[in-house]
Scaffold this motif. Structure first.
Motif, PDB file in Angstrom:
ATOM      1  N   THR A  17       0.826  -1.163   0.037  1.00  0.00           N
ATOM      2  CA  THR A  17       0.036   0.122  -0.045  1.00  0.00           C
ATOM      3  C   THR A  17       0.831   1.424  -0.090  1.00  0.00           C
ATOM      4  O   THR A  17       0.482   2.397  -0.845  1.00  0.00           O
ATOM      5  CB  THR A  17      -0.909   0.012   1.211  1.00  0.00           C
ATOM      6  OG1 THR A  17      -1.375  -1.120   1.203  1.00  0.00           O
ATOM      7  CG2 THR A  17      -1.801   1.223   1.214  1.00  0.00           C
ATOM      8  N   TRP A  18       1.877   1.228   0.797  1.00  0.00           N
ATOM      9  CA  TRP A  18       2.816   2.409   1.028  1.00  0.00           C
ATOM     10  C   TRP A  18       3.468   2.572  -0.501  1.00  0.00           C
ATOM     11  O   TRP A  18       3.293   3.811  -1.118  1.00  0.00           O
ATOM     12  CB  TRP A  18       4.003   1.879   1.699  1.00  0.00           C
ATOM     13  CG  TRP A  18       4.952   3.083   2.179  1.00  0.00           C
ATOM     14  CD1 TRP A  18       5.381   3.943   1.455  1.00  0.00           C
ATOM     15  CD2 TRP A  18       5.771   3.241   3.386  1.00  0.00           C
ATOM     16  NE1 TRP A  18       6.164   4.948   1.826  1.00  0.00           N
ATOM     17  CE2 TRP A  18       6.450   4.405   3.184  1.00  0.00           C
ATOM     18  CE3 TRP A  18       5.528   2.594   4.699  1.00  0.00           C
ATOM     19  CZ2 TRP A  18       7.145   4.719   4.183  1.00  0.00           C
ATOM     20  CZ3 TRP A  18       6.474   3.020   5.585  1.00  0.00           C
ATOM     21  CH2 TRP A  18       7.063   4.076   5.712  1.00  0.00           C
ATOM     22  N   VAL A  19       3.635   1.624  -1.413  1.00  0.00           N
ATOM     23  CA  VAL A  19       4.254   1.946  -2.369  1.00  0.00           C
ATOM     24  C   VAL A  19       3.282   2.135  -3.736  1.00  0.00           C
ATOM     25  O   VAL A  19       3.336   2.936  -4.603  1.00  0.00           O
ATOM     26  CB  VAL A  19       5.427   0.848  -3.068  1.00  0.00           C
ATOM     27  CG1 VAL A  19       5.779   0.897  -4.448  1.00  0.00           C
ATOM     28  CG2 VAL A  19       6.644   0.827  -2.012  1.00  0.00           C
ATOM     29  N   GLY A  20       2.312   1.169  -3.519  1.00  0.00           N
ATOM     30  CA  GLY A  20       1.448   1.147  -4.575  1.00  0.00           C
ATOM     31  C   GLY A  20       0.384   2.552  -4.650  1.00  0.00           C
ATOM     32  O   GLY A  20       0.025   2.704  -5.629  1.00  0.00           O
ATOM     33  N   THR A  21       0.052   3.142  -3.642  1.00  0.00           N
ATOM     34  CA  THR A  21      -0.661   4.289  -3.584  1.00  0.00           C
ATOM     35  C   THR A  21      -0.139   5.618  -4.580  1.00  0.00           C
ATOM     36  O   THR A  21      -0.980   5.998  -5.327  1.00  0.00           O
ATOM     37  CB  THR A  21      -1.076   4.681  -2.188  1.00  0.00           C
ATOM     38  OG1 THR A  21      -1.518   3.703  -1.454  1.00  0.00           O
ATOM     39  CG2 THR A  21      -2.037   5.994  -2.081  1.00  0.00           C
ATOM     40  N   PRO A  22       1.232   6.052  -4.107  1.00  0.00           N
ATOM     41  CA  PRO A  22       1.723   6.820  -5.215  1.00  0.00           C
ATOM     42  C   PRO A  22       1.842   6.349  -6.710  1.00  0.00           C
ATOM     43  O   PRO A  22       1.539   7.218  -7.669  1.00  0.00           O
ATOM     44  CB  PRO A  22       2.923   6.924  -4.651  1.00  0.00           C
ATOM     45  CG  PRO A  22       2.966   6.473  -3.131  1.00  0.00           C
ATOM     46  CD  PRO A  22       1.888   5.517  -3.177  1.00  0.00           C
ATOM     47  N   LEU A  23       1.904   4.998  -6.688  1.00  0.00           N
ATOM     48  CA  LEU A  23       1.868   4.573  -8.230  1.00  0.00           C
ATOM     49  C   LEU A  23       0.512   4.863  -8.605  1.00  0.00           C
ATOM     50  O   LEU A  23       0.668   5.106 -10.025  1.00  0.00           O
ATOM     51  CB  LEU A  23       2.572   3.121  -8.210  1.00  0.00           C
ATOM     52  CG  LEU A  23       3.730   2.815  -7.871  1.00  0.00           C
ATOM     53  CD1 LEU A  23       4.061   1.041  -7.957  1.00  0.00           C
ATOM     54  CD2 LEU A  23       4.772   3.573  -8.864  1.00  0.00           C
ATOM     55  N   VAL A  50       8.780   9.371   2.355  1.00  0.00           N
ATOM     56  CA  VAL A  50       8.716  10.080   3.730  1.00  0.00           C
ATOM     57  C   VAL A  50       7.213  10.342   4.061  1.00  0.00           C
ATOM     58  O   VAL A  50       6.861   9.841   5.181  1.00  0.00           O
ATOM     59  CB  VAL A  50       9.695  11.476   3.884  1.00  0.00           C
ATOM     60  CG1 VAL A  50       9.640  11.775   5.384  1.00  0.00           C
ATOM     61  CG2 VAL A  50      11.186  10.851   3.553  1.00  0.00           C
ATOM     62  N   ALA A  51       6.643  11.090   3.433  1.00  0.00           N
ATOM     63  CA  ALA A  51       5.176  11.527   3.883  1.00  0.00           C
ATOM     64  C   ALA A  51       4.153  10.368   4.127  1.00  0.00           C
ATOM     65  O   ALA A  51       3.725  10.866   5.158  1.00  0.00           O
ATOM     66  CB  ALA A  51       4.891  12.342   2.571  1.00  0.00           C
ATOM     67  N   PRO A  52       4.303   9.402   3.771  1.00  0.00           N
ATOM     68  CA  PRO A  52       3.315   8.412   4.295  1.00  0.00           C
ATOM     69  C   PRO A  52       3.382   8.163   5.694  1.00  0.00           C
ATOM     70  O   PRO A  52       2.421   7.839   6.401  1.00  0.00           O
ATOM     71  CB  PRO A  52       3.484   7.075   3.255  1.00  0.00           C
ATOM     72  CG  PRO A  52       4.099   7.756   2.058  1.00  0.00           C
ATOM     73  CD  PRO A  52       4.972   8.907   2.558  1.00  0.00           C
ATOM     74  N   LEU A  53       4.682   8.158   6.098  1.00  0.00           N
ATOM     75  CA  LEU A  53       4.978   7.866   7.565  1.00  0.00           C
ATOM     76  C   LEU A  53       4.651   9.246   8.184  1.00  0.00           C
ATOM     77  O   LEU A  53       4.026   9.283   9.500  1.00  0.00           O
ATOM     78  CB  LEU A  53       6.391   7.514   7.772  1.00  0.00           C
ATOM     79  CG  LEU A  53       6.930   7.126   9.185  1.00  0.00           C
ATOM     80  CD1 LEU A  53       5.990   6.032   9.648  1.00  0.00           C
ATOM     81  CD2 LEU A  53       8.305   6.796   9.145  1.00  0.00           C
ATOM     82  N   GLY A  79      -1.793   3.980   3.506  1.00  0.00           N
ATOM     83  CA  GLY A  79      -2.120   4.341   2.038  1.00  0.00           C
ATOM     84  C   GLY A  79      -2.904   5.697   2.216  1.00  0.00           C
ATOM     85  O   GLY A  79      -2.585   6.350   1.217  1.00  0.00           O
ATOM     86  N   HIS A  80      -3.749   6.038   3.087  1.00  0.00           N
ATOM     87  CA  HIS A  80      -4.320   7.272   3.146  1.00  0.00           C
ATOM     88  C   HIS A  80      -3.421   8.423   3.275  1.00  0.00           C
ATOM     89  O   HIS A  80      -3.119   9.396   2.442  1.00  0.00           O
ATOM     90  CB  HIS A  80      -5.157   7.346   4.443  1.00  0.00           C
ATOM     91  CG  HIS A  80      -6.203   8.540   4.503  1.00  0.00           C
ATOM     92  ND1 HIS A  80      -7.214   8.549   5.206  1.00  0.00           N
ATOM     93  CD2 HIS A  80      -5.978   9.785   3.923  1.00  0.00           C
ATOM     94  CE1 HIS A  80      -7.776   9.652   5.130  1.00  0.00           C
ATOM     95  NE2 HIS A  80      -7.067  10.479   4.437  1.00  0.00           N
ATOM     96  N   GLY A  81      -2.297   8.210   4.110  1.00  0.00           N
ATOM     97  CA  GLY A  81      -1.238   9.181   4.107  1.00  0.00           C
ATOM     98  C   GLY A  81      -0.259   9.350   2.996  1.00  0.00           C
ATOM     99  O   GLY A  81      -0.216  10.469   2.313  1.00  0.00           O
ATOM    100  N   ALA A  82      -0.034   8.320   2.127  1.00  0.00           N
ATOM    101  CA  ALA A  82       0.453   8.282   0.899  1.00  0.00           C
ATOM    102  C   ALA A  82      -0.445   8.939  -0.289  1.00  0.00           C
ATOM    103  O   ALA A  82       0.390   9.613  -0.893  1.00  0.00           O
ATOM    104  CB  ALA A  82       0.795   6.847   0.327  1.00  0.00           C
ATOM    105  N   PHE A  83      -1.759   8.803  -0.265  1.00  0.00           N
ATOM    106  CA  PHE A  83      -2.442   9.481  -1.222  1.00  0.00           C
ATOM    107  C   PHE A  83      -2.333  11.145  -0.915  1.00  0.00           C
ATOM    108  O   PHE A  83      -2.528  11.582  -1.783  1.00  0.00           O
ATOM    109  CB  PHE A  83      -4.020   8.824  -1.003  1.00  0.00           C
ATOM    110  CG  PHE A  83      -4.898   9.338  -2.099  1.00  0.00           C
ATOM    111  CD1 PHE A  83      -4.666   8.774  -3.473  1.00  0.00           C
ATOM    112  CD2 PHE A  83      -5.731  10.537  -1.835  1.00  0.00           C
ATOM    113  CE1 PHE A  83      -5.605   9.256  -4.569  1.00  0.00           C
ATOM    114  CE2 PHE A  83      -6.296  10.870  -2.797  1.00  0.00           C
ATOM    115  CZ  PHE A  83      -6.348  10.274  -3.975  1.00  0.00           C
ATOM    116  N   ASN A  84      -2.674  11.359   0.211  1.00  0.00           N
ATOM    117  CA  ASN A  84      -2.709  12.834   0.662  1.00  0.00           C
ATOM    118  C   ASN A  84      -1.284  13.371   0.115  1.00  0.00           C
ATOM    119  O   ASN A  84      -1.268  14.732  -0.242  1.00  0.00           O
ATOM    120  CB  ASN A  84      -2.948  13.078   2.127  1.00  0.00           C
ATOM    121  CG  ASN A  84      -4.207  12.768   2.715  1.00  0.00           C
ATOM    122  OD1 ASN A  84      -5.304  12.595   1.722  1.00  0.00           O
ATOM    123  ND2 ASN A  84      -4.565  12.709   3.855  1.00  0.00           N
ATOM    124  N   ALA A  85      -0.347  12.531   0.349  1.00  0.00           N
ATOM    125  CA  ALA A  85       1.101  13.213   0.066  1.00  0.00           C
ATOM    126  C   ALA A  85       1.211  13.396  -1.318  1.00  0.00           C
ATOM    127  O   ALA A  85       1.987  14.172  -2.082  1.00  0.00           O
ATOM    128  CB  ALA A  85       2.297  12.289   0.603  1.00  0.00           C
TER     129      ALA A  85
END
Length: 319
Positions: free
Chosen positions: A90-96, A149-152, A252-258
């Motif tokens: 989810t961490w990698v896939g959301t920005p993709l 970084v931002a997802p964390l 995933g939510h954090g990654a999307f917002n970023a």
């Protein structure tokens, strides 16, 4: 004594809290132009978690908090290994997914890119008074931050929402039973995801009625954003039910917002993108998200998978 409806308590606190926090945007007269926008938007993100706590305090007084935390996904689920794998994906896939929506937007002509000049990004920096570093350096730093970084960094405010929407609300709409109980029919699961996504989208109304995310739409942005929330919420709901933990959805939510705003880095200032059409939250983004939702299978593990997971389970608190 009549029992208090826990779902009503949750919704009143989550929605009422959001409107209360957002009042400065409405009473100040400047709307989204106020410098308080980001603090207000961040504070709003914690109101769904306040709703979960209110349910525990008012409706579940006899339940130890540790047990309540497990029921609402704050643990790592019955199999930590599975949870960490899904979290990483989810961490990698959301920005993709966001980048895929941007690429498709460019292919269908919904946005014109300026990868060489970054003119839209430059225009934004100039409007803000300039920047201490070259735009190219800032753009690369923002892209790397959005993925690495931002997802964390966004995990705490994202948890504020996800503990409510995917931690409490989604299982509640499935009947309130533990997620390791007998799997629900697929249509019941996706119906619950649809309803929770609509609720999630409408909860944003204190911001979206002012045009948040879709500045060209005005109040209609509130309805537009519901579509994005339904599709994105289905993906976050899938990882929640798949793992029994809320943490993959939090990341995933954090990654999307970023990463959702990356379209503003690479757009052409001469042809500003219509965010209702292009990008991750536009119609093109909906299509990309819908493809992902369509290929997802039932989020519940099979009996064989569950048995294998149980052998590896190490978390003392299951989701």
């Amino acid at each position: 004594m009549r029992r208090v409806n826990d779902l009503a308590v949750f919704l009143v606190v989550a929605f009422g809290g959001a409107w209360l926090v957002a009042l400065p945007l409405w009473l100040g007269g400047s709307g989204l132009a106020t410098p308080a926008l980001m603090p207000v938007a961040t504070a709003m993100m914690f109101t769904p978690s306040l709703g979960v706590l209110a349910v525990w305090l008012i409706c579940r007084r006899g339940t130890p908090f540790r047990e309540w935390a497990g029921r609402t996904g704050l643990g790592l689920g019955p199999a930590r290994g599975r949870t960490f794998k899904v979290l990483a994906a989810t961490w990698v896939g959301t920005p993709l997914l966001v980048l895929a929506a941007l690429a498709v937007s460019a292919l269908v002509g919904a946005v014109r890119l300026d990868l060489g000049g970054l003119s839209l990004f430059r225009a934004g920096l100039e409007a803000a008074g300039g920047a201490p570093l070259p735009p190219e350096t800032l753009a690369v730093a923002q892209l790397v931050s959005a993925i690495v970084v931002a997802p964390l960094l966004n995990a705490i405010p994202s948890l504020g929402e996800e503990w409510g929407w995917r931690g409490y609300l989604l299982p509640r709409l499935l009947g309130g039973a533990a997620l390791d109980a007998a799997p629900r029919p697929t249509r019941i699961v996706w119906r619950a995801m649809l309803v929770s996504g609509v609720i999630w989208g409408l909860w944003h109304a204190p911001l979206t009625l002012l045009g948040y995310n879709y500045p060209n739409l005005g109040p209609w942005a509130a309805l537009m954003f519901v579509g994005a929330c339904v599709l994105l919420g289905a993906i976050f709901g899938w990882v929640r039910l798949r793992t029994g933990s809320v943490w993959p959805a939090v990341v995933g939510h954090g990654a999307f917002n970023a990463s959702a705003g990356l379209i503003l880095l690479v757009g052409d200032a001469a042809y500003p993108p219509n965010l209702a059409l292009a990008g991750a939250t536009g119609v093109v983004g909906w299509a990309v998200l819908a493809v992902v939702v369509a290929v997802l299978r039932s989020p519940y593990r099979s009996r064989g998978q569950a048995a294998g997971d149980a052998a590896d389970a190490a978390s003392p608190v299951s989701g």
